[in-house]
Motif scaffolding. Structure first.
Motif, PDB file in Angstrom:
ATOM      1  N   PHE A 305       7.988  51.104  15.044  1.00 20.33           N
ATOM      2  CA  PHE A 305       7.412  51.213  13.704  1.00 20.33           C
ATOM      3  C   PHE A 305       8.197  50.369  12.709  1.00 20.33           C
ATOM      4  N   VAL A 306       9.509  50.507  12.719  1.00 24.39           N
ATOM      5  CA  VAL A 306      10.342  49.759  11.766  1.00 24.39           C
ATOM      6  C   VAL A 306      10.246  48.265  12.026  1.00 24.39           C
ATOM      7  N   LEU A 307      10.294  47.863  13.281  1.00 22.76           N
ATOM      8  CA  LEU A 307      10.240  46.432  13.600  1.00 22.76           C
ATOM      9  C   LEU A 307       8.890  45.827  13.230  1.00 22.76           C
ATOM     10  N   LEU A 308       7.809  46.554  13.492  1.00 22.64           N
ATOM     11  CA  LEU A 308       6.479  46.024  13.208  1.00 22.64           C
ATOM     12  C   LEU A 308       6.167  46.017  11.718  1.00 22.64           C
ATOM     13  N   MET A 309       6.564  47.069  11.021  1.00 19.10           N
ATOM     14  CA  MET A 309       6.184  47.206   9.625  1.00 19.10           C
ATOM     15  C   MET A 309       7.131  46.492   8.664  1.00 19.10           C
ATOM     16  N   LEU A 310       8.424  46.495   8.979  1.00 23.51           N
ATOM     17  CA  LEU A 310       9.411  45.952   8.043  1.00 23.51           C
ATOM     18  C   LEU A 310      10.084  44.681   8.539  1.00 23.51           C
ATOM     19  N   GLY A 311      10.149  44.510   9.848  1.00 20.91           N
ATOM     20  CA  GLY A 311      10.807  43.332  10.399  1.00 20.91           C
ATOM     21  C   GLY A 311      12.209  43.636  10.888  1.00 20.91           C
ATOM     22  N   PRO A 312      12.796  42.746  11.695  1.00 26.50           N
ATOM     23  CA  PRO A 312      14.125  42.977  12.290  1.00 26.50           C
ATOM     24  C   PRO A 312      15.238  43.155  11.265  1.00 26.50           C
TER      25      PRO A 312
END
Length: 476
Positions: A305-312
């Protein structure tokens, strides 16, 4: 308007606001650096404190009070507008000292401009309270939707032109200004040119205790940001603030729906313990039904979720999700007993509970700060759980409702969500082992989790959502 109709209209508003905020969050997270969110979090810590003094609890008193005179409404309008102007002047005057206290010179200009929010909102605060008292949530839904979308449009445009953190400031000013203009146009009520102390005395006991409770609640909800910003700096505060936005945005919108819809309806039946108890029970079950799958699902899929929505660049947010997801469930449940106490005019009791909760919170933060952001999130969660217990006990006092019945109403959705959690984690692990793409695996798990949760609710014969929404409040 019944509570069910109020919930539907407020829910529609909150859904639009949530979608627009998530859209702006996802886009702005790629346009703005973490320290921009850290600076805004510092500024909001100060402005949120000032907002507690904007009306001294009188807006809630307008909704809760059985009878309102024209003299009282006019007096409250001029009191609130005067307080709003005073707060704006004080905040602008204290901008430099506050920036120095945070060791952040850029904060001064932000605070000086954000001071304009107070007179903008004060122009129509009483009009909004009167519309909520009358459960005019269909009208309010339109106003708040237009305001939210307008604020997001301003923020995205400003960020695209490279103004940085000022895009977040402009978003707040635009949304507030649009809301006040629409409220003034929509409400037929206009104040008289008199403000009398005799009229104000009718509500100051209730509103004073409620304002003090709000102050303590502010301490509970912002002490962590103050400490992190002061001791760890804007970068880590930006990560912490982003984690709160990602995890608690959905819960804040759902809680806002519940509290706004329930308070007028509960206030109208404050002298009917049986009806009030039934509303309390059904609302608690509805809250658990809506929030349990959101928080457990977010916990299970936190990394993708964090990687897809906000980025690395925001991967550190994922380490805070487990504690914040549990905190979201606790805070959502606390909304209902708080509404019960307010509807019954027990602001003095809420103040005592606030003192207890603030003491727990500060003690937990003092111990947990050495463990960094994760320690602060854990302390917030555990202290909130301990504070929920006496809040629930006080809300049940005098009502024909047993604690066991309340726990049973909430327990079934939580049990269904736990089964969903196990299923989603197992499925995600299997998909990852087979080399599935991150986005595909994420959405497959979301769909599978929804089906498992719905199946468990049906198997356990949990009340359907329509039944839970059938909270009957007297029409205005």
């Amino acid at each position: 308007m019944t509570v069910a109709a109020s919930v539907r209209w407020i829910g529609l508003t909150q859904a639009v606001r949530f979608a627009s905020q998530m859209l702006s969050l996802i886009v702005l997270a790629r346009l703005l650096p973490a320290d921009a969110y850290g600076l805004m979090a510092m500024a909001m810590t100060v402005t949120n404190l000032a907002f507690l003094f904007r009306d001294l609890g009188t807006m809630v008193a307008i909704i809760q009070r059985p009878h309102l005179s024209e003299s009282l409404k006019s007096s409250l309008y001029w009191l609130n507008l005067g307080l709003a102007l005073l707060l704006a002047v004080l905040l602008a005057a204290l901008a430099l000292p506050l920036a120095a206290a945070y060791y952040e010179a850029r904060l001064a200009a932000l605070l000086a401009v954000l001071a304009l929010v107070f007179p903008l909102s004060g122009l129509a605060a009483v009009q909004q309270a009167l519309l909520e008292r009358a459960s005019r949530f269909r009208l309010l839904a339109r106003i708040e939707t237009v305001s939210a979308l307008g604020g997001v449009a301003v923020a995205l445009t400003a960020a695209a032109y490279g103004v940085g953190v000022w895009s977040l400031v402009l978003q707040m000013l635009a949304a507030t200004g649009l809301a006040s203009l629409q409220l003034l146009r929509a409400s037929p009520w206009r104040p008289r040119r008199r403000c009398t102390w005799r009229a104000l005395r009718q509500v100051l006991d209730f509103s004073g205790h409620f304002a003090a409770f709000q102050m303590l609640n502010y301490v509970q909800r912002n002490a962590d940001s103050m400490l992190i910003g002061r001791l760890l700096g804007p970068m880590l505060l930006g990560v912490y603030a982003m984690a709160f936005k990602v995890v608690l945005f959905p819960l804040q919108h759902i809680s806002n729906v519940a509290s706004r819809a329930l308070l007028p309806a509960m206030s109208r039946c404050q002298h009917d313990p049986g009806r009030l108890a039934e509303m309390y029970l059904r609302a608690s079950g509805m809250m658990a039904l809506l929030t349990a799958p959101l928080m457990t699902g977010l916990y299970a899929l936190r990394e993708p979720f964090v990687l897809l929505m906000l980025g690395p660049a925001w991967s550190a947010v994922g380490t805070l999700v487990p504690w914040l997801a549990a905190l979201g469930l606790i805070q959502a449940q606390a909304t209902i007993p708080a509404s019960v106490l307010l509807a019954r005019g027990r602001a003095r009791g809420m103040l005592g509970l606030g003192l207890f909760g603030a003491a727990l919170q500060l003690a937990g933060f003092a111990v947990a700060l050495r463990w960094g952001l994760s320690g602060m999130a854990a302390a917030y969660c555990l202290s909130s759980l301990l504070a929920l217990l006496p809040l629930t006990r006080c809300a049940l006092d005098g009502l024909p409702l047993r604690l066991g019945a309340l726990l049973a109403e909430v327990g079934k959705p939580l049990a269904a969500a736990l089964v969903m959690l196990v299923a989603v984690m197992a499925l995600h692990q299997r998909l990852a082992a087979r080399g599935a793409g991150m986005a595909a695996a994420f959405w497959l798990c979301v769909a599978a989790g929804a089906l498992v949760y719905l199946g468990m609710l049906l198997a356990m014969r949990v009340r359907q959502l329509d039944g839970l929404l059938a909270l009957r409040g007297a029409r205005p």
